[in-house]
Structures are given as C-alpha cells and as structure tokens.
Design a protein around this motif. Structure first.
Motif, mmCIF file in Angstrom:
data_model
loop_
_atom_site.group_PDB
_atom_site.id
_atom_site.type_symbol
_atom_site.label_atom_id
_atom_site.label_comp_id
_atom_site.label_asym_id
_atom_site.label_seq_id
_atom_site.Cartn_x
_atom_site.Cartn_y
_atom_site.Cartn_z
ATOM 1 N N ARG A 105 25.361 35.295 20.834
ATOM 2 C CA ARG A 105 25.271 36.745 20.737
ATOM 3 C C ARG A 105 26.469 37.341 19.998
ATOM 4 N NH1 ARG A 105 23.544 40.607 25.718
ATOM 5 N NH2 ARG A 105 23.705 42.619 24.642
ATOM 6 N N GLU A 130 22.080 50.476 22.113
ATOM 7 C CA GLU A 130 22.087 49.194 22.831
ATOM 8 C C GLU A 130 20.706 48.535 22.868
ATOM 9 O OE1 GLU A 130 24.964 47.752 24.110
ATOM 10 O OE2 GLU A 130 25.665 49.306 22.724
ATOM 11 N N GLU A 150 19.809 46.330 25.439
ATOM 12 C CA GLU A 150 19.436 46.002 26.818
ATOM 13 C C GLU A 150 18.265 46.824 27.349
ATOM 14 O OE1 GLU A 150 22.426 46.011 25.755
ATOM 15 O OE2 GLU A 150 23.421 44.186 26.401
ATOM 16 N N PRO A 151 18.242 48.145 27.153
ATOM 17 C CA PRO A 151 17.136 48.889 27.780
ATOM 18 C C PRO A 151 15.822 48.819 27.018
ATOM 19 C CG PRO A 151 18.681 50.405 26.714
ATOM 20 C CD PRO A 151 19.225 49.033 26.509
ATOM 21 N N ARG A 190 15.933 38.216 21.866
ATOM 22 C CA ARG A 190 16.301 37.590 23.151
ATOM 23 C C ARG A 190 17.814 37.454 23.261
ATOM 24 N NH1 ARG A 190 13.304 32.333 25.093
ATOM 25 N NH2 ARG A 190 14.689 32.730 26.871
ATOM 26 N N GLY A 223 19.552 40.542 23.941
ATOM 27 C CA GLY A 223 19.361 41.051 25.290
ATOM 28 C C GLY A 223 18.325 42.135 25.473
ATOM 29 N N ALA A 224 17.340 42.212 24.557
ATOM 30 C CA ALA A 224 16.302 43.225 24.725
ATOM 31 C C ALA A 224 15.595 43.022 26.072
ATOM 32 C CB ALA A 224 15.289 43.136 23.577
ATOM 33 N N ALA A 225 15.287 44.128 26.742
ATOM 34 C CA ALA A 225 14.716 44.052 28.086
ATOM 35 C C ALA A 225 13.368 43.341 28.095
ATOM 36 C CB ALA A 225 14.552 45.467 28.654
#
Lengths: 337, 337, 337
Positions: A29, A168, A170-171, A194, A197-199
């Motif tokens: 990452r 971001e 993440e969400p 992935r 960090g995609a939800a």
C-alpha cells in the motif's frame, strides 16, 4: 481466475523501490500511495506554462508495442517527452519478426543500444513479466497492457481519479461493470482497490462475462445493475472488447446495453454523489449513455489527464529504482571480483 | 463560391490577437503583416548554426492528420521542433475511428492530455473551424488544409515569398493558374492578396475548373494564358489535384498542359521580371515545364524555406494569443465566481 | 566486381575532413582511425547517466529511408537524438512518389527546409552517392546501406568491435563468411580491413555466392569452412539475404547451414581466442548455431552497442566537415563577388 504471475517480486528492488511496473497485484500500500502522491505533483505541473521536467533527460524510452493502441501509445509518448526522455516508438509486429528475429534477440539488441526503459504492450498475458525477466537490471519495464492479465497504469490512473474526487478509499463502495472476463483493466483495478483499502468492491456482469472463482479476489458478484449499483460511490465501466469477444458470449450489443449499459435511470441506484468512470474509448450507446458520459458525474476526462500524470510518476519512479538497482548490482560485482 | 465559414471571428481573441489560424479570410491587414514580419525573423534564424528557439518549450503540439500529407506534415513537424515543442503525430484515419470513437471524443481526450495546439489536416471543408469551436480556449488550432476551403499557411508562405522578392503588394498584378475549382490554396491566396492590397488578382483556368461566381471574390477571370498572363508580376501555378478531379472535367493531362501548362513560351507574356510560384509537389510536364520550374524566375524552393518560417510564425503567435485568452477566461471565471 | 563509384572524393572536404560518409573505400587510414577514436569516446559516454551531448543541437537530421529497415533506422534515430538533433523520419516509398514527385525534387525540397543531414537507405547501388552529389555543400549525407554497394557504418562498427577486442589490426587474420555476392556489408568490411592493415582477409562462400574477380579486392577465397577458418582471429558472418536471393543460387537453407553455418564444430578450426561477429538480425540455425551466437566468443551484442557510437561519431564528424565546407564555399563566393 488462477494467475501464474502472482506476486511478481521482480517489480521491486531489494530495498523495496519500484524497478518495473508490471501489475498492481502484490505491491504494498505504501508504494501505491507513493505513486499517487508523485502523480499528484505531476498533475499540478501539467497546469504550468512549461510542462516539462528533466527527470529522464538523456534516458532512452522505447515504446515496444506488439499490439496497436494509438491512445495508450500517445499517453506514454507524451509522458516520456514531458520527462525529457528520448523516445523511440517500435511497432514490433511489422518489423523484426518479418526478418525472422526472435523476441529475445530483439530485446537483447534494444538493451545493447543502452535503452533505459521499455513500455510494453502485448496481446499475451505475462509478456511484460517475461520481458522484464530478460532485461533486469539494465532496463526498467512498464506494462502498458498484456493480454487478459494486467493494465496497471490504467488502474492507477483510476485510483488517482478516485482519490482526487473522493479522498480516502476506506469508506468507498466501488462497482466495476461489464466484461470482467476479458478485462486486464478489471484485474488491475481490483488488486489496487483491495490494497488501498476500499470498503467494498463489486463486479457486475452477465454470468458469461464473469471469470470463474472471481470471488476469490475479494469482490462481491452481481448480475443485476439495480442491486449491484445500490449506494455505490464509484461506478467503473469497462470497455466492451468487441475484438476479443467470442461470438457466443453475448446476445447482442443492444441487449447488453439494455441490461448493463449505464443510463441515468440505472445511475439513480447509486449514491447521489457517485462518480462515473470509463477507461475510453467510449462506445456510446453500448456501455454508456451519452447523457451519463457527458454528465455532471462523469470524471472520464479527468481520467485522461490523470493518466499522463500517473505514467510520468511510474516512469520516473521505476527509473530511479532501476538505477539504484543497477548500481547495487555493479557494487556487488565489484565486491565479488 | 459561397462560403459558410465567412469571417471566422473565432480566430482572434477579444484583444485582436491570433488565437487560431483557420483561414486568411477576414483577417485584418495589420495581422497578416505581423505574420509576415514574424516569419521574416524566422527566415533569418534558420540560417544560424542553431536553428532553434525556446518559444514553445514544454508545449505539446499534436499533428492531427485525417488526410495523409507527408510534405505538409514534415514542415509542421520541423517548425514545431525548431520552436522546441514536444510533437505528437497522429494519423487519425487508422486509429481511434477503428475503435469506434467519435471525433469529438478524440478531441476532448487530446485536450485532456493538456495538448496546447492541434495542427489539423482534413478532407472536409470546415473541419478545422469545427475543431477550433470545440477546443477554444484551451487549444490553439492551425489549419493545415481542410477540403476545398482553405490552406492559410500555404497562402501566407506565398505572400512572404512575394514580399521578399517584390517588396510592396500595392503595385502587383498576380495571376493564379490552374484548377481553381478544387483548390483551397487558391481561395486562401485570393483572400490574402486582396487584404494585402495587390493591384490586380487574376485567375486563369478552363471554364470547367472555375467555381461559379468566382468574380465575387474580386478577381478577374481569364480562360486564356496569353491574355491572362499579360504583364503580371507574379504567376502562381496550382497543383493539378488528380486525386480530386472528377473524370469529366478535364480532357487529358497533355491537353491541359498544352493550354495551361507554364512553359517559357507562355511565361513570355508576363512581365520580364515576373516570378513563378508553385505550392509543390510539382507535376513536371503537366502544370509546368522543367525549364521554367528550374529556371531563373522560379522561386519555388524559396517557398519551401519560407513555409517553415511562416509556420513557426503562426504557431508562436497563436500560442501567445491562446495563452492570453486562456488567462483572460480564467480571470473572468474568477470574477464571476 | 567492378565498381563505378570508386574512390569517391566527394566524401572529403578540400582540407580532408569527412563531409559525407558514403563508403569506406578510398578513405585514408588516419580518417578511419579518427572515426574509431571518436566512437570510443561515445561508447564511454553511453555508459553515463545522461547519454546526451549538444553537438547537433538545432540541427535537422532527416532519415530518408527508401527501403524499410526498423533496426538500422532505430540506431540512427537514437544516435541523432543523443547528439540533440531534431529528427525527421521519412519513408519515401509511401509518400511523395505517390504524388509523382521526382527524387531530385524531394531532395531539393528537403534541402530548402534547411535540413543539415540526410541518412539514406536505398535499394539502388550508388543512391547515397547520387544524393550527396545533389546536395553538397548544404547537406551532409550518411549512407545507411545502398543496394549491393556499401554499408559503411556497419563496417566501421565492426572495425570498432574488432579493435576493442583485439587491439591492433596488423596481426589479424579475418574471415568473412556467407553471401558475399549480395552483401554491401562485405564490400565495406573488406575496404576498411585493408585500409586498417589487417594481415589477411579471407572470404568463405559457395562459388554461386561469390562475385567474379573478388580476389582483386585483396582477399583470399575459400569455398570450404575447415580451411577458410583455420587460425583466424575474427569470424564475420553475413546475413543470408533471403529477400535478395534469386532462386537458383542456393540449394536450401539447411544445405547452406550444413556447409557454411557457424557451429561450435566449425569454430574449432579458428584460433582459440577468435571472436564471432554478425551484423544481425540473426537467422538462428541458418547462418549460425545458437550455441555460438550466445556463446563466450560471440561479440554480436557489442556490435550493437558500438553501432550507436560509430553512428554518433560519423554524424558529428560529417556535420563539422559540412559546416567547415559551407563556410569555405561562402567565403569563396564572397571573394568572387
């Protein structure tokens, strides 16, 4: 969807620097984020009066296209020129193979000309990886699309576009729509999403255009747009690769459009602030309605702009890594001598 | 000879600077003179040891040729490189149209790559104008020939050649000879000569190769070389566009040569110090006799030299204008925000 | 093997500087040595981080290829770019000839664009010489292969490779193997080796692939590999020019390979430290066995590297000579005026 070129350690130097850029799969990452940060600075630069930096001055970049693609070639050619490299465009299908030279001889010859970087486009999966294995550590290799395997600069320009619009990862809920089966773009996007960090990553396609065991990549599978697009923040359409499609997989273009073409009606299922992406060139009325492609939620032209910046980023980073690596190898040779 | 793209205000910024160069028609005399003056300075520069100036450094010039023309492409490519631009050559017929992309999508994509200038060659009249309307104010457009409409850099290199040999335009009688009907060059020449104040402009052609109402452009029509060439100071031959000619318009090449081919015999009708011009490539023995083309009154190779200088002039002027215009638009946006 | 373009005085200025590079024949040993010394310095430079010098900055090099050769074109294009020249690639067969322009008109047009150098590839023997005769003193001409006549940069890169591996030429026995009859490379190699003082030059070929009176060039003729290769220090293989071969001259590729293909078995006849050369691209299993081509005595990839350096050397030397010559001509014109 088993993949013989899984983690690809050849991409990184022992010190963890990018040396080739062959696939988004398996890259840490931190490195993907470094690519995005570097690309951000090139987006800013390209708005300046003089869109040129001397990072690759005196370096030779060879665009080694075994498969024609004017658009992709143009972006790499411009990226290299804006980095001040000397650029050589080679369409291999029409040259040395005619004289019966083997691929390996062509590679060794170009390396002997002190080429510093190959940008490789090839219809065979794994071609860029094979070429990198032949020319390391002298030449850095950038994969500009190999068969059904990977198209990592496309994926990273998509990530840059998402980050510039959404912040971001993440969400985010992201949907990839269309011909997943034949798409090197989809594979590279899934790996990048992935890692970043995609939800939730969804793929939406008819069963005939889905690879087996696609779930193993960590995606949710939908065959229906209404359910698949529900509440997503990003809709990534794929190109319908007509030239790659076997006859039996699809009923017809109009049937596909009816079920999976992105219209404003279908886009209404997504989050009200969802963005719409497409790698281009667009088939209007096949994968996407013009009202959507040209509408307020389309970021398709941002993708093009970001594509130059991402290519400049990976080219300059790979050149640094290859240079560091070459010097290390030389030092090791000296120690062993 | 009605012309739907008459005055073309899009060519100039609000402040009257050149922003695109699409047609000589309707441009003010001061601007044409500025082009000639700027080109004069580039003629001088091209005799220096280092034929290169940084005026377009860090700028991207895309040669967008929808119609093949190696010679014209070469002059624009050299002009751009001598201005230090990064150059991308695109032969559009063989690339994106194959993948079904629309022209507008191609233009928007190239603009999104932060291209600064398009040099456009197209078989459709009005194509350069249409393209300019799509990409203003981000990209400057130079017309390198569109259908039967205009070829303004050819006309201006002709004007430069006349001025360098003859000085002032006011006293000059100029004859344009050949296939006026199909010639974008003739149209652009006539507009430029009128604006620059030439005393008399004649066209000489068989009736079948003359557009209707050509007199409305302010020219005198002749179908006979002996009378048409009498006392002229400048003879401008046109290319016989064999590829554009419908079968019925001409009896044969040899018949054309007999009546309209420029031989020393026919040249004797002109002023003893008349100069002979041709846009090239020459069809020897069809439009012109070798003894004339290679003779002391031919300035055909000067036209080639001046062609590079004129292209450098309009490219650098349009880039300045486009830049000023873009900044003005940005300021206006800021004020409105 | 009579040669109409024998000594070629046009290559040198009155002061003895290289002005064109058309053939190795007749050039003095000091000049060939100067080319090798200059090329040596470019080999060193190409190992630097920034492989670029400003020697041809602001100069226009036109690659004028009447015969396609991607590999040769690439080496000249890279050499020119590393000298900082502006480069224009023209494939003439597909452009102006289509519009019916004569070769001479094409040359005069390119000269009028202030081109400084033509790199010429042509299927006719003598073409580069003819072109040089037309454009002296304005344009320097480098012969990149003309018919069966000469390929002097190939010969000089071979000489550089020999010198870098073997040092002095005087003690060397050199064998040239293969299709001598059709080979411009062989002719240029023989002239260079004689001038540089090689002790013995042998040619090895079947009688059908030997030109008549080849002995007059100062070579020993062998039709048998075992005797021809005995104790040689250098083995120079030629390409089998399948495309040039008339049907009757050769029984078959496999027959040729059996008799003249370089295998480790046949290489055993040569001196134990003999080097093996080939101009590329290699036909593996036709002229040469893979074990030899990739083996420890092969210097084939060194030839490629040295090829860029030799091209940079002759390009920069010819440009200096052409410049000195042009100034001298201008001075003479001034004196005569």
């Amino acid at each position: 969807m088993s993949d013989p070129i899984n983690t690809c350690p050849i991409q990184l130097t022992d010190a963890g620097q990018l040396r080739h850029f062959l696939t988004t799969e398996g890259l840490p990452r931190t490195l993907l984020t470094e690519i995005l940060d570097t690309a951000d600075s090139f987006v800013d630069m390209s708005e300046q009066q003089v869109k040129k930096v001397p990072l690759l001055r005196g370096k030779t970049v060879v665009n080694l296209f075994f498969e024609a693609s004017t658009r992709t070639l143009s972006t790499f050619e411009l990226a290299a020129k804006r980095l001040s490299a000397d650029v050589l465009n080679l369409n291999i299908s029409t040259s040395s193979t005619k004289k019966g030279e083997t691929l390996k001889d062509t590679l060794m010859t170009l390396r002997a000309m002190h080429s510093d970087m190959f940008v490789v486009r090839h219809s065979d999966s794994g071609a860029a990886h094979f070429i990198a294995s032949q020319v390391t550590p002298d030449v850095a290799v950038i994969n500009a699309g190999d068969g059904r395997h990977a198209h990592p600069t496309q994926a990273m320009l998509d990530m840059l576009t998402i980050r510039r619009h959404k912040g971001e990862f993440e969400p985010l809920k992201v949907a990839i729509v269309g011909d997943i089966l034949h798409s090197r773009v989809a594979r590279s996007q899934i790996h990048a999403l992935r890692t970043l960090g995609a939800a939730e990553i969804r793929v939406i396609a008819p069963l005939t255009l889905l690879p087996r065991n696609i779930e193993s990549l960590g995606v949710k599978v939908f065959t229906d747009m209404a359910r698949g697009l529900r509440d997503v923040d990003v809709v990534m359409m794929l190109r319908l690769q007509k030239e790659r499609m076997e006859s039996a997989l699809l009923p017809s273009e109009s049937e596909f459009y009816k079920l999976y073409g992105l219209t404003n009606d279908k886009l209404a299922f997504a989050h009200p602030e969802a963005i719409v992406m497409h790698p281009g060139p667009i088939n209007r009325g096949v994968e996407i309605e013009s009202a959507v492609a040209d509408g307020p939620r389309s970021v398709i032209l941002d993708q093009v702009t970001n594509g130059i910046a991402v290519r400049m980023a990976v080219m300059s980073m790979a050149m640094s890594g290859q240079l560091a690596d070459k010097n290390t190898s030389a030092d090791a040779d000296n120690l062993n001598a």
